[in-house]
Design an enzyme around this catalytic site. Structure first.
Site, PDB file in Angstrom:
ATOM      1  CB  SER A 198      -0.866  -0.070   1.191  1.00 40.98           C
ATOM      2  OG  SER A 198      -1.839   0.866   1.199  1.00 40.98           O
ATOM      3  CD  GLU A 242      -5.380  -4.716  -4.129  1.00 40.21           C
ATOM      4  OE1 GLU A 242      -4.440  -5.695  -4.390  1.00 40.21           O
ATOM      5  OE2 GLU A 242      -5.191  -3.855  -3.272  1.00 40.21           O
ATOM      6  CG  HIS A 294      -5.663  -2.172  -0.468  1.00 38.10           C
ATOM      7  ND1 HIS A 294      -4.611  -2.130  -1.526  1.00 38.10           N
ATOM      8  CD2 HIS A 294      -5.104  -1.249   0.573  1.00 38.10           C
ATOM      9  CE1 HIS A 294      -3.953  -0.940  -1.450  1.00 38.10           C
ATOM     10  NE2 HIS A 294      -3.954  -0.697  -0.084  1.00 38.10           N
ATOM     11  CB  SER A 295      -6.855  -7.193   3.161  1.00 43.71           C
ATOM     12  OG  SER A 295      -7.411  -8.295   2.047  1.00 43.71           O
ATOM     13  CD1 TRP A 296      -2.997  -6.089   7.372  1.00 40.48           C
ATOM     14  CD2 TRP A 296      -0.971  -6.585   6.646  1.00 40.48           C
ATOM     15  NE1 TRP A 296      -2.256  -4.902   7.624  1.00 40.48           N
ATOM     16  CE2 TRP A 296      -1.030  -5.198   7.206  1.00 40.48           C
ATOM     17  CE3 TRP A 296       0.198  -7.025   6.244  1.00 40.48           C
ATOM     18  CZ2 TRP A 296       0.082  -4.433   7.349  1.00 40.48           C
ATOM     19  CZ3 TRP A 296       1.385  -6.309   6.313  1.00 40.48           C
ATOM     20  CH2 TRP A 296       1.298  -4.810   7.026  1.00 40.48           C
TER      21      TRP A 296
END
Length: 333
Positions: free
Chosen positions: A170, A274, A306-308
């Site tokens: 990011s 994303e 958009h995530s870990w």
């Protein structure tokens, strides 16, 4: 609740704007909301498996006037720098909070370096302390990461200041590529995961500025000045592609398309951002190839938000590639 209230107001205002501005307003709202969705998992205990040789170092930063906390796992003379996201915390690095990165790179032949802090910093050298939130010193993260910390680690932990990898997600995806652009000996390898790869273009300065304000009240003008300031282009990976090509930097660029899979991240902001980010990543790939770039891995799968969990999946996937490039280990386990 705060995010939903902001969205209701902005959707009402957006109806009065031209189409392009409407998209920008909604995108900015989602970007600001996503800061909390993605990075605001504040917990007191990090994810590291008990028993791993993780050290908590205090590394002096004369440029910032105080020590910087570093989470460090020794493993070799070459290292992987894992850079955090927009809401970087002051207790632990997000890679440790949200992923088993230390476990995944244990016995890899590589040291792992996780700087702690740097909320909304873009790991850059700012012009001045952030105006409006009471910051009492100027961010000088580029100086710290390329001069102060490498010298200290070489003297105290036998980690070389050359031949390392920078990995960012990011906010720090662009940071990793910029560090490699200007410091090719230190970073022959750079990875961007869902990064904003053209921050000086179009509405990106506005959206980034509002997201930074939402994440700690930081002022983008204190960072790189107004959007017309040359610092925005200086810190824009798209603009610096010729440097990456000339350096023959090994790059790994990933971005999903906003569709969740079994890894999760099924929420509106994570999906929207994303998908919004993907276009600049695709343009970056095309521009890189047109500029003669031949040393990149580009992963744009038909899923990913958009995530870990998606970023951690990529960190595991790139490990053999990093090992090969840095020659840090013959063990690809």
């Amino acid at each position: 609740m705060k995010f939903l209230q902001q969205m209701r107001k902005l959707f009402g205002l957006a109806a009065k704007f031209p189409a392009r501005l409407t998209i920008a307003v909604i995108g900015t709202a989602l970007l600001a909301g996503l800061v909390g969705v993605v990075g605001d998992t504040a917990i007191a205990v990090a994810f590291s498996k008990p028993g791993l040789p993780v050290e908590y170092l205090q590394v002096p930063s004369p440029s910032m006037g105080h020590d910087i906390k570093i989470q460090f796992q020794g493993g070799g003379q070459h290292a992987v720098y894992l850079l955090d996201g927009l809401r970087a915390q002051e207790d632990y690095n997000g890679w440790d909070i949200n992923t088993p990165a230390f476990e995944e790179y244990y016995h890899s032949g590589l040291s792992v370096i996780m700087p702690v802090g740097g909320q909304s910093s873009f790991y850059s050298n700012w012009y001045q302390p952030s105006q409006g939130n009471g910051q009492h010193y100027t961010y000088k993260w580029e100086t710290f990461l390329t001069q102060e910390m490498p010298s200290w680690l070489q003297a105290n932990k036998n980690v070389l200041p050359t031949g390392n990898a920078a990995v960012g997600l990011s906010m720090s995806g662009s940071s990793a590529l910029i560090l490699a652009s200007y410091y090719p000996q230190q970073f022959p390898y750079a990875a961007s995961l869902s990064g904003f790869l053209n921050p000086s273009e179009g509405w990106w300065p506005t959206m980034i500025g509002l997201a930074m304000n939402d994440s700690g009240g930081y002022n983008a003008n204190s960072m790189w000045g107004p959007s017309t300031d040359p610092a925005w282009k200086r810190n824009d990976p798209m603009v610096q592609i010729p440097r990456l090509v000339a350096n023959n930097t090994r790059i790994w660029v990933y971005c999903g398309n906003g569709a969740p899979n079994e890894l999760g991240g099924d929420n509106i902001p994570a999906k929207f951002l994303e998908s919004l980010t993907l276009s600049t990543n695709e343009i970056f790939q095309n521009t890189y190839a047109a500029s003669g770039g031949r040393n990149g891995v580009f992963n744009f799968p038909p899923n990913g938000t958009h995530s870990w969990p998606y970023w951690n999946q990529q960190l595991v996937a790139m490990k053999p590639d990093i090992q090969q490039i840095l020659n840090g280990s013959n063990n690809n386990a």
